[in-house]
Design an enzyme around this catalytic site. Structure first.
Site, short mmCIF file in Angstrom:
data_model
loop_
_atom_site.label_atom_id
_atom_site.label_comp_id
_atom_site.label_asym_id
_atom_site.label_seq_id
_atom_site.Cartn_x
_atom_site.Cartn_y
_atom_site.Cartn_z
N LYS A 202 -23.34 -19.99 45.05
CA LYS A 202 -22.00 -20.46 44.66
C LYS A 202 -21.99 -20.54 43.15
O LYS A 202 -22.74 -21.34 42.56
CB LYS A 202 -21.77 -21.84 45.30
P1 FBP Z 1 -14.18 -27.63 42.86
O1 FBP Z 1 -13.62 -26.51 43.70
O2 FBP Z 1 -13.28 -28.81 42.84
O3 FBP Z 1 -14.56 -27.12 41.49
O4 FBP Z 1 -15.49 -28.12 43.59
C1 FBP Z 1 -16.69 -27.38 43.59
C2 FBP Z 1 -17.81 -28.26 43.09
O5 FBP Z 1 -19.03 -27.57 43.02
C3 FBP Z 1 -18.01 -29.53 43.90
O6 FBP Z 1 -18.89 -29.35 44.97
C4 FBP Z 1 -18.54 -30.46 42.87
O7 FBP Z 1 -18.21 -31.79 43.13
C5 FBP Z 1 -17.85 -30.04 41.62
O8 FBP Z 1 -17.49 -28.69 41.78
C6 FBP Z 1 -18.74 -30.14 40.42
O9 FBP Z 1 -17.94 -29.92 39.32
P2 FBP Z 1 -18.54 -29.72 37.88
O10 FBP Z 1 -18.77 -28.26 37.73
O11 FBP Z 1 -17.50 -30.25 36.99
O12 FBP Z 1 -19.82 -30.48 37.83
#
Ligand code: FBP
Length: 287
Positions: A202
């Protein structure tokens, strides 16, 4: 879901007439319960830990985990990624309808050190709860990368023993990284997922189809999916997902662009069209 839904080694058969090894058991994502037609649409809901209550301000109903579990019952959703506490409280009521991606590590936004992520539960505990896959963050480039990679190795090997696919949140960041969304950085993130033994990488959207193509190439057999990011318009969001699919990506793991919408099911309908029915962003919105 319950163990009946988990693919077992004996059902996996052969590739090119060669029996799969113990360590290839979950590689064909097509056979995993978190995939549909080899593609993935994971709803991520660990933001209460990672970002705190601020992420729920736009749509206050999103504070309630039950609302997100209900959303995750949508046909397009192949998995819901949550932390241990939310899984323990809510998942038992949804195990027949939702596939659990047990997000094993995570850290609050209250602490401002070099990027790191605490391992909050074990693979064994997640498997006991009925997890369908594990999720694990690696901050490549952080001063804590070495420890995180060692923790990932422990989780990845335990996941193999439990036949659970491994989704790596591969997010290069840290004091040495000036731009964590450059094509080369995202491609490196995808490659780290391959080198360290993930099944799904991811990664952040690098901003173009070409950038994603490089990441997909670098990941080899690992399926690359896009990380949702902060909320944008329907069209902008769907166009980025379309570009990812055109680049050979296998889907999306998304939080804010779903639960920060008043009508999360509407955007999931459109995501289903783009990811599983190969429609364009515009077609998906017209449908
Ligand atoms: P989003 O689709 O809201 O970006 O979520 C994906 C994610 O990986 C979440 O699992 C996690 O809480 C967040 O993004 C982490 O965000 P950041 O990159 O700001 O740390």
């Amino acid at each position: 879901m319950t163990s009946d839904h988990i693919t077992t080694r004996s059902t996996l058969g052969k590739v090119n007439d060669v029996p799969l090894s113990k360590y290839q058991v979950m590689r064909p994502l097509e056979d995993a319960s978190i995939a549909r037609d080899g593609k993935v649409l994971i709803v991520a809901y660990d933001h209460g830990l990672e970002h705190g209550p601020a992420d729920f301000e736009a749509v206050p109903e999103s504070r309630d985990p039950e609302r997100v579990f209900e959303v995750a019952r949508h046909d397009a959703v192949t998995g819901l990624a949550v932390q241990k506490g939310i899984a323990e409280y809510y998942y038992p009521s949804y195990e027949d309808e939702v596939n659990l991606v047990a997000k094993l590590n995570g850290t609050s936004n209250l602490w401002m050190g070099e990027p790191d992520s605490a391992v909050n539960w074990s693979v064994e505990h997640a498997a006991d709860l009925g997890a369908d896959a594990i999720g694990f963050t690696l901050y490549g480039g952080s001063n804590h990368e070495v420890e995180m990679a060692e923790e990932f190795a422990t989780a990845q090997e335990a996941a193999r023993d439990h036949d659970l696919p491994v989704v790596m949140w591969s997010y290069p960041r840290g004091q040495g990284l000036k731009n964590d969304k450059k094509d080369e950085v995202i491609a490196y993130a995808a490659r780290q997922a391959l080198e360290l033994g993930a099944d799904v990488a991811k990664v952040k959207y690098p901003g173009s189809r070409e950038g994603m193509e490089l990441a997909v190439e670098m990941a080899g057999p690992v399926k690359v999916i896009m990380s949702g990011g902060s909320k944008v318009s329907d069209l902008e969001f769907l166009r980025s997902v379309e570009a990812v699919m055109d680049a050979g990506g296998k889907g999306l793991a998304v939080g804010r662009n779903v639960f920060q919408r008043e009508n999360p099911r509407q955007i999931l309908d459109a995501l289903e069209a783009v990811i599983f029915e190969e429609r364009s962003a515009e077609e998906a919105l017209e449908a």
